[in-house]
Design a protein around this motif. Structure first.
Motif, short mmCIF file in Angstrom:
data_model
loop_
_atom_site.label_atom_id
_atom_site.label_comp_id
_atom_site.label_asym_id
_atom_site.label_seq_id
_atom_site.Cartn_x
_atom_site.Cartn_y
_atom_site.Cartn_z
N ALA A 206 -1.97 7.27 7.26
CA ALA A 206 -2.00 6.60 5.96
C ALA A 206 -2.45 5.16 6.13
CB ALA A 206 -0.61 6.65 5.32
N ASP A 207 -2.23 4.59 7.29
CA ASP A 207 -2.68 3.26 7.69
C ASP A 207 -2.27 3.12 9.15
OD1 ASP A 207 -2.82 0.15 7.86
OD2 ASP A 207 -3.49 0.56 5.82
N THR A 208 -2.63 2.03 9.80
CA THR A 208 -2.25 1.86 11.21
C THR A 208 -0.73 1.83 11.34
OG1 THR A 208 -4.23 0.53 11.47
CG2 THR A 208 -2.66 0.48 13.27
N PHE A 209 -0.21 2.78 12.13
CA PHE A 209 1.23 2.95 12.40
C PHE A 209 2.01 3.55 11.22
CE2 PHE A 209 -0.21 -0.79 14.89
CZ PHE A 209 -0.30 -0.13 16.11
N PHE A 210 1.31 4.07 10.22
CA PHE A 210 1.93 4.81 9.12
C PHE A 210 1.33 6.21 9.10
CE2 PHE A 210 2.39 0.41 7.79
CZ PHE A 210 3.67 0.36 7.26
N TYR A 211 2.21 7.22 9.13
CA TYR A 211 1.75 8.61 9.17
C TYR A 211 2.35 9.39 8.01
CZ TYR A 211 0.15 7.14 13.69
OH TYR A 211 -0.50 6.45 14.68
N GLN A 212 1.48 10.06 7.28
CA GLN A 212 1.92 10.80 6.09
C GLN A 212 1.98 12.29 6.39
OE1 GLN A 212 -0.62 10.56 2.55
NE2 GLN A 212 1.25 10.48 1.34
N LYS B 203 0.80 -1.23 0.00
CA LYS B 203 0.00 0.00 0.00
C LYS B 203 0.84 1.28 0.00
CE LYS B 203 -3.57 2.47 2.60
NZ LYS B 203 -4.52 2.43 3.76
N ILE B 204 1.84 1.33 0.88
CA ILE B 204 2.59 2.58 1.08
C ILE B 204 3.60 2.82 -0.04
CG2 ILE B 204 4.08 3.87 2.64
CD1 ILE B 204 1.23 3.40 3.74
N LEU B 205 4.44 1.81 -0.32
CA LEU B 205 5.51 2.00 -1.31
C LEU B 205 4.99 2.30 -2.71
CD1 LEU B 205 8.22 -0.61 -0.25
CD2 LEU B 205 8.30 1.88 -0.02
N PRO B 206 3.94 1.63 -3.19
CA PRO B 206 3.46 1.98 -4.54
C PRO B 206 3.12 3.46 -4.68
CG PRO B 206 2.49 -0.09 -3.84
CD PRO B 206 3.23 0.45 -2.65
N GLU B 207 2.55 4.04 -3.62
CA GLU B 207 2.22 5.47 -3.68
C GLU B 207 3.49 6.34 -3.67
OE1 GLU B 207 -0.81 6.87 -4.16
OE2 GLU B 207 -1.37 4.78 -4.52
N LEU B 208 4.46 5.96 -2.83
CA LEU B 208 5.71 6.72 -2.79
C LEU B 208 6.46 6.61 -4.13
CD1 LEU B 208 7.11 5.90 0.79
CD2 LEU B 208 6.03 8.02 0.02
N LEU B 209 6.44 5.43 -4.74
CA LEU B 209 7.17 5.20 -5.99
C LEU B 209 6.51 5.87 -7.18
CD1 LEU B 209 8.21 1.50 -5.36
CD2 LEU B 209 9.77 3.46 -5.57
N LYS B 210 5.26 6.27 -7.05
CA LYS B 210 4.62 7.07 -8.10
C LYS B 210 5.29 8.44 -8.20
CE LYS B 210 -0.02 5.06 -7.91
NZ LYS B 210 -1.43 5.31 -7.47
N ARG B 211 5.81 8.90 -7.07
CA ARG B 211 6.45 10.22 -7.02
C ARG B 211 7.89 10.17 -7.51
NH1 ARG B 211 3.91 13.41 -2.70
NH2 ARG B 211 2.08 12.30 -1.95
N SER B 212 8.58 9.07 -7.13
CA SER B 212 10.00 8.94 -7.48
C SER B 212 10.41 7.48 -7.33
CB SER B 212 10.85 9.80 -6.55
OG SER B 212 12.23 9.53 -6.72
N ASN B 213 11.29 7.03 -8.24
CA ASN B 213 11.82 5.66 -8.10
C ASN B 213 13.17 5.68 -7.40
OD1 ASN B 213 13.47 6.67 -10.06
ND2 ASN B 213 13.01 5.10 -11.59
N GLN B 214 13.57 6.85 -6.90
CA GLN B 214 14.81 6.98 -6.14
C GLN B 214 14.44 7.53 -4.76
OE1 GLN B 214 18.10 6.33 -7.87
NE2 GLN B 214 18.44 5.90 -5.70
N LEU B 215 13.97 6.66 -3.89
CA LEU B 215 13.46 7.10 -2.60
C LEU B 215 14.60 7.37 -1.62
CD1 LEU B 215 10.48 4.59 -2.07
CD2 LEU B 215 10.42 6.89 -3.07
N ALA C 52 11.69 16.55 8.82
CA ALA C 52 12.68 15.83 8.00
C ALA C 52 12.07 15.16 6.77
CB ALA C 52 13.39 14.78 8.86
N LEU C 53 10.75 15.02 6.75
CA LEU C 53 10.08 14.36 5.63
C LEU C 53 9.70 15.35 4.54
CD1 LEU C 53 7.65 12.04 7.62
CD2 LEU C 53 9.32 11.22 5.95
N LYS C 54 9.69 14.86 3.31
CA LYS C 54 9.09 15.62 2.23
C LYS C 54 7.58 15.69 2.46
CE LYS C 54 12.13 13.98 -1.52
NZ LYS C 54 12.14 13.10 -2.71
N PRO C 55 6.90 16.70 1.92
CA PRO C 55 5.44 16.65 1.91
C PRO C 55 4.98 15.37 1.22
CG PRO C 55 6.20 18.82 1.28
CD PRO C 55 7.42 17.94 1.34
N GLY C 56 4.10 14.63 1.86
CA GLY C 56 3.66 13.34 1.32
C GLY C 56 4.50 12.17 1.79
N GLY C 57 5.61 12.46 2.48
CA GLY C 57 6.48 11.40 3.00
C GLY C 57 5.83 10.67 4.16
#
Length: 262
Positions: free
Chosen positions: A249-255, A85-97, A223-228
């Motif tokens: 963003a999900d249980t124990f995940f905060y965006q 769930k989380i990584l697919p959304e992050l990877l839409k923004r960049s493939n160099q996380l 320290a996070l990017k917006p959306g991180g």
């Protein structure tokens, strides 16, 4: 006794830069009392004097203080949420996380992040910063040798792909090791880098006072990017996430909330 512990805190801070007043006092005193009694000391004053004279005792103090208990894929269902769930959304923004494993202990966590990421992007695109306050833990992490118990939750496919068994231990694959850079860092005192896509800090914040946690949540958010994403442990739910600029963003995940454009 209370005054003696306060003096011990001050001496430790001068010697190491570690501020024990930011750790929950009851838990820390219990943990350190058992350590000094085991080594034949009768007070925090005697214990500190012993640490000054004996570097091995000082190292044992650091190990006890930093709770080096870790395993791969700890609470495995949360790692599945990260992967699916989380990584697919992050990877839409960049493939160099840009990824940070904070308070990484002996390396199981950052290596798990790398293995999870490897199912979505090539290993040569994975770069993970892994930090901890304990030099001995970092040394073990860089070596990358683990007992079987640490691998209890590792999916069989990952175990076959990225570990080599030698007698009673498992060696992690060099290709995974190359994706992680280990550095010493004091979460409570040292500055944070920024522009991270993902910060993983699990099963550490529970040992800190509310004041220390409040400060860390603010620093993680900055320290996070917006959306991180900030990924915390399974006993570390942030009940007032919006106070720090987060949404769940999900249980124990905060965006980190993205600022709306005018």
């Amino acid at each position: 006794m209370a005054n003696e512990y306060a003096q011990f805190i001050e001496k430790v801070k001068k010697k190491s830069g570690i501020d024990l007043s930011l750790y929950k006092e009851t838990q820390m005193k219990r943990r350190l009392t058992s350590l000094y009694e085991k080594n034949g000391f009768r007070s925090f004053t005697e214990f500190f004097d012993g640490m000054v004279k004996d570097s091995e005792l000082y190292d044992a103090f650091l190990d006890r203080m930093t709770i080096n208990v870790s395993e791969f894929y700890r609470n495995r269902n949360r790692w599945e949420v990260l992967q699916k769930k989380i990584l697919p959304e992050l990877l839409k923004r960049s493939n160099q996380l840009k990824v940070w494993s904070a308070a990484c202990s002996t390396g199981e966590e950052p290596y798990t992040i790398s293995m999870v990421l490897s199912e979505s992007i090539p290993l040569n695109q994975i770069r993970i910063l892994a930090t901890d306050i304990d030099d001995h833990a970092l040394q073990k992490a860089r070596i990358g040798v683990y007992n079987e118990r640490s691998l209890n939750e590792v999916p069989e496919e990952m175990k076959r792909k990225y570990f080599r068994k030698e007698k009673h231990v498992y060696m992690i694959d060099e290709k995974i090791k190359e994706t992680v850079t280990f550095k010493k860092h004091n979460l409570l005192a040292d500055p944070f880098d920024d522009q991270f896509d993902l910060i993983v800090c699990r099963n550490v914040l529970i040992y800190f006072t509310e004041r220390a946690k409040d400060d860390l949540y603010r620093k993680f958010s900055k320290a996070l990017k917006p959306g991180g994403i900030l990924f915390v442990g399974s006993t570390e739910q942030i009940f007032n996430a919006s106070h720090y600029g987060f949404t769940s963003a999900d249980t124990f995940f905060y965006q980190k909330v993205e600022k709306s454009r005018p």
